[in-house]
Design an enzyme around this catalytic site. Structure first.
Site, PDB file in Angstrom:
ATOM      1  N   THR A 118       0.847  -1.197   0.000  1.00  0.00           N
ATOM      2  CA  THR A 118       0.000   0.000   0.000  1.00  0.00           C
ATOM      3  C   THR A 118       0.880   1.245   0.000  1.00  0.00           C
ATOM      4  O   THR A 118       1.999   1.211   0.515  1.00  0.00           O
ATOM      5  CB  THR A 118      -0.861  -0.043   1.278  1.00  0.00           C
ATOM      6  OG1 THR A 118      -1.880  -1.014   1.091  1.00  0.00           O
ATOM      7  CG2 THR A 118      -1.494   1.286   1.615  1.00  0.00           C
ATOM      8  N   THR A 129      -0.368   2.243   7.056  1.00  0.00           N
ATOM      9  CA  THR A 129      -0.390   1.012   6.260  1.00  0.00           C
ATOM     10  C   THR A 129      -0.334  -0.201   7.178  1.00  0.00           C
ATOM     11  O   THR A 129       0.392  -0.187   8.182  1.00  0.00           O
ATOM     12  CB  THR A 129       0.779   0.955   5.256  1.00  0.00           C
ATOM     13  OG1 THR A 129       0.818  -0.362   4.683  1.00  0.00           O
ATOM     14  CG2 THR A 129       2.124   1.256   5.875  1.00  0.00           C
ATOM     15  N   GLY A 130      -1.096  -1.216   6.829  1.00  0.00           N
ATOM     16  CA  GLY A 130      -1.131  -2.423   7.653  1.00  0.00           C
ATOM     17  C   GLY A 130      -2.533  -2.998   7.630  1.00  0.00           C
ATOM     18  O   GLY A 130      -3.328  -2.662   6.737  1.00  0.00           O
TER      19      GLY A 130
HETATM   20  N1  ASP Z   1      -4.250  -0.783   5.143  1.00  0.00           N
HETATM   21  C1  ASP Z   1      -4.586  -1.496   3.939  1.00  0.00           C
HETATM   22  C2  ASP Z   1      -5.943  -2.115   4.104  1.00  0.00           C
HETATM   23  O1  ASP Z   1      -6.220  -2.692   5.132  1.00  0.00           O
HETATM   24  C3  ASP Z   1      -3.593  -2.563   3.574  1.00  0.00           C
HETATM   25  C4  ASP Z   1      -2.130  -2.179   3.625  1.00  0.00           C
HETATM   26  O2  ASP Z   1      -1.782  -1.164   4.190  1.00  0.00           O
HETATM   27  O3  ASP Z   1      -1.292  -2.922   3.057  1.00  0.00           O
HETATM   28  O4  ASP Z   1      -6.703  -2.098   3.179  1.00  0.00           O
END
Ligand code: ASP
Length: 304
Positions: free
Chosen positions: A173, A224-225
């Site tokens: 992301t 992100t996460g």
């Molecule tokens: N935060 C994003 C989600 O849950 C995923 C990511 O950050 O990789 O959609």
């Protein structure tokens, strides 16, 4: 500052792959600085940086988006202007190259903050945004990544900590935050979400206060996460509140935010933060987070 996703990233073992990521981050940061040197605002800089990262298939946003349980792309994005807290967001959109640009149009051309799915796509048509064909998104890596997730009956982060050896976990992301010479802050986050997610699942990225936040009085944040963890802890606004209510700077508020994220929801992921005075900070609970920052006349710093 920009980030390219949080997770294990253990597959980034060889120098060539690491170089590919860091180069992408470095080029994006330099472009963002150029935008502001030419008089562009923080808002313009974050939109430009997020668009560049959406156009790079190594990241989980735009053309590199991960696939949902039906093998389809559903993207989420948001942008926020710290000058007046104006914000725009889109969720579960497909067939457009740059969801962050659609989010910006929601902010500037509609009376709403968030549009989703078919309604967002109709709005894209209304704004004459070009549609891209489905095969614009499908990389062989993404199809294989979904196959693996289905085999394991799980939804996973693009760079999942729990299966770090898998060859397919190498993208992330994206997010961009900036402070311009006038002291204005802005933030943008864009994602394909998590692999094998349910159709219609929306993560934190387009949720104001969860995956993105900007307020000139406090800070700009992009997260992100695992989105579910960030939505429940409203992490970006929580970090802003630590500054507003406790007078913390970027480093202190990031540490306090990460501590809160872990203590309350065992949150998995990370954030980048710039405070109102221009201090940069980052924090993450995953093994790594690709990110970097650049200053007006300084060197670029990029790291995992
Ligand atoms: N935060 C994003 C989600 O849950 C995923 C990511 O950050 O990789 O959609």
């Amino acid at each position: 500052m920009v980030h390219g996703g949080a997770g294990a990233l253990d597959n980034v073992k060889d120098d060539k792959t690491a170089f590919r990521y860091l180069e992408a981050i470095r080029r994006t940061l330099e472009h963002g600085r150029d935008v502001m040197e030419l008089g562009g605002s923080a808002l313009q800089a974050v939109e430009a940086c997020a668009s560049i990262l959406e156009d790079d298939p190594v990241f989980n946003a735009g053309c590199g988006s991960v696939l949902n349980e039906n093998g389809k792309v559903e993207m989420d994005a948001a942008i926020m202007d710290g000058r007046d807290l104006s914000a725009g967001a889109v969720a579960a959109v497909d067939n457009i190259a740059n969801p962050v640009q659609l989010a910006r149009l929601v902010m500037s051309e509609s009376e709403h903050v968030m549009l989703i799915s078919e309604g967002a796509m109709r709005f894209a048509d209304h704004c004459s945004m070009e549609r891209v064909p489905e095969d614009y998104f499908y990389t062989t890596d993404r199809v294989e990544q979904l196959r693996q997730a289905r085999l394991q009956h799980k939804v996973m982060l693009d760079h999942d900590d729990s299966d770090a050896d898998s060859e397919d976990q190498k993208y992330g992301t994206i997010g961009a935050i900036a402070r311009d010479p006038l002291g204005n802050l802005a933030a943008a986050t864009s994602t394909g979400g998590i692999v094998n997610k349910r159709m219609g699942r929306v993560g934190d990225s387009p949720i104001i206060g969860a995956g993105v936040y900007a307020d000139n009085e406090t800070c700009a944040v992009s997260a992100t996460g695992f989105g579910e963890d960030f939505m429940r802890s409203v992490i970006s606004k929580t970090i802003s509140d630590f500054m507003y209510m406790k007078g913390m700077d970027a480093k202190q508020a990031t540490e306090a935010g990460i501590e809160y994220l872990v203590r309350k929801v065992k949150g998995r992921g990370g954030v980048i933060v710039i405070d109102k005075d221009g201090n940069c900070s980052s924090g993450f609970t995953t093994k790594k987070m690709i990110h970097g920052w650049i200053e007006k006349s300084g060197e670029t710093s990029c790291r995992f």
